[in-house]
Design an enzyme around this catalytic site. Structure first.
Site, PDB file in Angstrom:
ATOM      1  N   GLY A  19       0.825  -1.194   0.000  1.00 39.43           N
ATOM      2  CA  GLY A  19       0.000   0.000   0.000  1.00 39.43           C
ATOM      3  C   GLY A  19       0.856   1.240   0.000  1.00 39.43           C
ATOM      4  O   GLY A  19       2.072   1.194  -0.270  1.00 39.43           O
ATOM      5  N   GLY A  20       0.238   2.361   0.332  1.00 38.94           N
ATOM      6  CA  GLY A  20       0.955   3.623   0.305  1.00 38.94           C
ATOM      7  C   GLY A  20       2.036   3.698   1.357  1.00 38.94           C
ATOM      8  O   GLY A  20       2.987   4.484   1.228  1.00 38.94           O
ATOM      9  N   MET A  21       1.922   2.916   2.456  1.00 40.48           N
ATOM     10  CA  MET A  21       2.903   2.982   3.534  1.00 40.48           C
ATOM     11  C   MET A  21       4.004   1.938   3.400  1.00 40.48           C
ATOM     12  O   MET A  21       5.047   2.055   4.034  1.00 40.48           O
ATOM     13  CB  MET A  21       2.210   2.803   4.885  1.00 40.48           C
ATOM     14  CG  MET A  21       1.273   3.933   5.245  1.00 40.48           C
ATOM     15  SD  MET A  21       0.590   3.716   6.891  1.00 40.48           S
ATOM     16  CE  MET A  21      -0.490   5.160   6.973  1.00 40.48           C
ATOM     17  N   VAL A  24       3.573  -5.723   3.152  1.00 44.51           N
ATOM     18  CA  VAL A  24       3.288  -6.614   4.275  1.00 44.51           C
ATOM     19  C   VAL A  24       3.603  -8.038   3.844  1.00 44.51           C
ATOM     20  O   VAL A  24       3.157  -8.485   2.778  1.00 44.51           O
ATOM     21  CB  VAL A  24       1.819  -6.491   4.735  1.00 44.51           C
ATOM     22  CG1 VAL A  24       1.572  -7.432   5.912  1.00 44.51           C
ATOM     23  CG2 VAL A  24       1.484  -5.063   5.119  1.00 44.51           C
ATOM     24  N   LYS A  39       5.499  -5.620   8.454  1.00 47.63           N
ATOM     25  CA  LYS A  39       5.263  -4.480   7.558  1.00 47.63           C
ATOM     26  C   LYS A  39       6.593  -3.758   7.358  1.00 47.63           C
ATOM     27  O   LYS A  39       7.251  -3.350   8.323  1.00 47.63           O
ATOM     28  CB  LYS A  39       4.230  -3.521   8.134  1.00 47.63           C
ATOM     29  CG  LYS A  39       4.026  -2.270   7.282  1.00 47.63           C
ATOM     30  CD  LYS A  39       3.097  -1.286   7.938  1.00 47.63           C
ATOM     31  CE  LYS A  39       1.649  -1.691   7.780  1.00 47.63           C
ATOM     32  NZ  LYS A  39       1.159  -1.546   6.395  1.00 47.63           N
ATOM     33  N   ASP A 137      -6.013   7.427   9.733  1.00 46.09           N
ATOM     34  CA  ASP A 137      -6.181   6.833   8.395  1.00 46.09           C
ATOM     35  C   ASP A 137      -7.142   5.646   8.458  1.00 46.09           C
ATOM     36  O   ASP A 137      -6.852   4.556   7.961  1.00 46.09           O
ATOM     37  CB  ASP A 137      -4.830   6.390   7.838  1.00 46.09           C
ATOM     38  CG  ASP A 137      -4.899   6.123   6.321  1.00 46.09           C
ATOM     39  OD1 ASP A 137      -5.841   6.617   5.675  1.00 46.09           O
ATOM     40  OD2 ASP A 137      -4.018   5.419   5.808  1.00 46.09           O
TER      41      ASP A 137
END
Length: 578
Positions: A19-21, A24, A39, A137
């Site tokens: 994802g954007g972060m 995983v 993560k 978020d």
């Protein structure tokens, strides 16, 4: 990455998502011998790496103190080189299941299940907010659903770390934003740094809106356009998109989406209470539900999770059964089509029979006209015979012996009076017969052209009327009783004529009168009073009642006439022997 031993402890296995972060991965904790999720946080431009690492450590440690069944537990963190870059990593419990984002892409659940998910997320937020942690978020991608239907929120603290780091390095100036535009609060869209727990409540409202309606509250051609909608526009109310949505649920979603933070619910606990109340109200209306068993759960247990679990199981079972029911429905539709074709053919046959029956009734009406003319001729002949008989009786009285002159005179006067009464009654009877027959012919003729009736007497079929079979049977018996009474009148008149010719047969005439009266009474008992049932499609009640009233009146007049003729025969003295 697969097979790499991260930090000399975590053996990387399969990639679970990105994802954007960051990414995983599933991994095996070699020290604790347990499955975990790792993560890898994307590397960010750093001015002071030590400060960045300290900030990450602070947020992770704060999050690690959060312990709740609806929050993904954080086990460890660190920094390792990955693909030539120093990368921060976070070790969490491995949750089997799918993300809420994936679940919503597959289908929109019934509102009770969506409410159950939101209630569990609200519980997680209540615990986090109580520890001073704001997620920043909340969105479907950050919620995991277990096979049992339990919702677990992840990335507490990570979102705030990313946001602080981006703010420190002025990334927002280049167009980078923290969070997902479809779920961002107005204060986040404006770039306010000091946001509180009410921003998470707004994001929860966006998530619940999408789970209930199948779409976020705002969509646009660009992220900037969506953020502008969060600031300036009011979303369409969910009740306008979802049929039978409870009013309290609609009001809660709209209050969560209030532009001003102070207009939103007080905290996540208040949101959880409202959602739990909705689930309990719904559970009490479910068939077979035992509310007493539900409310006896302990404080540490989740009432919303229990209700959600039950709703989840019902939903999955219903979805599995739906395919079989669709096939069954298609088979039933095919059977219905065949039945419709058969019914249409039968209806055509019935219509043909009705046309034939209608032609027969028209012929019967013409025959009734002919019978009416015949009855008029018979009435005229009877009148002539009565006058002739009266004259003969008068002549016989004049020729009687002198010693019977007074009695003969009385007989002559009686005969004259009877003749006048009979003539008047015969004229009245003939007139009434003509009137009844004309009226019956008119009614039958006027109704014979209507296609909305199957009645042999011309009654219309209406949505709610008398049972056709009962009415036909009763009227047929009533008409037979009337015609029988008319035939008995003819017999009585014939007896009167014979008494005028032969006074010695008075006793035999009286016996015949007794037999006729008894037969009329017997037929009267066989014509029972109507007690028609009301059916969905039957004869018009007003028409039937009017027709029966006229038939009963005609029968009554005939019976009165019979009684009068019988009385005259009983009172008539025997004529003197010639």
């Amino acid at each position: 990455m697969r097979g790499v031993l991260l930090a000399e402890r975590f053996r990387i296995r399969n990639r679970l998502g990105a994802g954007g972060m960051g990414e995983v991965w599933s991994a095996q904790d070699e020290r604790m011998k347990r499955a975990v999720a790792v993560k890898l946080v994307h590397a960010l431009p750093r001015i002071d790496e030590a400060e960045t690492q300290a900030r990450f450590q602070r947020e992770v440690q704060l999050t690690g103190r959060l312990s709740h069944q609806n929050i993904v537990t954080v086990h460890d963190w660190g920094e390792v080189p990955v693909r030539g870059h120093q990368t921060l990593y976070l070790v969490m419990e491995l949750i089997p299941g799918v993300s809420l984002r994936q679940q919503l892409k597959e289908s929109t659940p019934p509102w009770p299940i969506a409410v159950g998910w939101a209630a569990q997320i609200a519980q997680a937020l209540h615990v986090a907010h109580g520890q001073g942690v704001v997620h920043r978020d909340i969105k479907p991608a950050n919620v995991l659903l277990t096979p049992e239907g339990t919702a677990k929120v992840l990335d507490f603290g990570v979102a705030k770390f990313i946001g602080d780091t981006m703010s420190v390095h002025a990334l927002t100036a280049t167009g980078a934003t923290l969070g997902s535009p479809p779920y961002m609060s107005p204060e986040q869209a404006e770039g306010v740094q000091e946001i509180d727990h009410r921003s998470d409540l707004y994001s929860l409202g966006c998530l619940l809106y999408e789970a209930v309606t199948g779409r976020p509250p705002f969509t646009g051609t660009s992220p900037v356009a969506v953020l502008r909608m969060h600031l300036d526009e009011t979303p369409i109310e969910p009740r306008d998109l979802v049929k039978d949505l409870p009013e309290p649920l609609n009001d809660l979603i709209m209050s969560l989406l209030a532009k001003r933070p102070e207009a939103r619910p007080l905290d996540a606990a208040a949101v959880h209470d409202t959602l739990s109340t909705l689930l309990i109200d719904h559970a009490t209306r479910l068939p077979g539900g035992n509310l007493l068993d539900v409310v006896q759960l302990g404080h540490a247990d989740s009432l919303a999770a229990r209700v959600l679990k039950k709703s989840w199981q019902v939903w999955l079972r219903t979805r599995k059964d739906s395919e079989a029911k669709v096939e069954e429905a298609e088979a039933l539709f095919a059977e219905a089509d065949a039945y419709f074709e058969d019914t249409r053919a039968k209806a055509a046959q019935a219509a043909a029979k009705f046309e034939a029956h209608l032609a027969k009734r028209r012929e019967q009406a013409k025959q009734a006209d002919r019978d009416l003319a015949t009855r008029q001729i018979v009435a005229d002949q009877r009148l002539a015979e009565i006058e002739t008989r009266a004259a003969r009786l008068y002549a016989e009285a004049e020729e009687s012996r002198a010693d019977a002159e007074r009695q003969a005179q009385r007989i002559v006067e009686n005969a004259r009076r009877q003749a006048e009464d009979i003539v008047a009654a015969a004229n009245s009877e003939a007139l009434q017969i003509r009137i009844d027959a004309t009226r019956e012919h008119t009614v039958r003729t006027s109704h014979s052209t209507k296609s909305t009736t199957n009645s042999p007497f011309g009654f219309e079929l209406v949505r709610r009327g008398y049972d056709c079979g009962q009415v036909n049977d009763y009227i047929t018996r009533l008409v037979a009783a009337r015609d029988h009474a008319l035939s008995q009148i003819a017999k009585l008149e014939e007896l009167i004529a014979k008494l005028g010719q032969d006074g010695g047969r008075a006793a035999d005439a009286r016996r015949r009168v007794t037999d006729i009266i008894a037969e009329v009474h017997a037929r009267e008992h066989r014509v029972a009073a109507p007690g028609f049932e009301l059916v969905r499609r039957g004869y018009d009640r007003t028409q039937v009642d009017d027709y029966i009233t006229r038939l009963i009146a005609a029968r009554g007049r005939a019976q009165v006439r019979i009684a009068d003729l019988a009385r005259r025969i009983e009172e008539r003295p025997s004529s003197p022997q010639m």
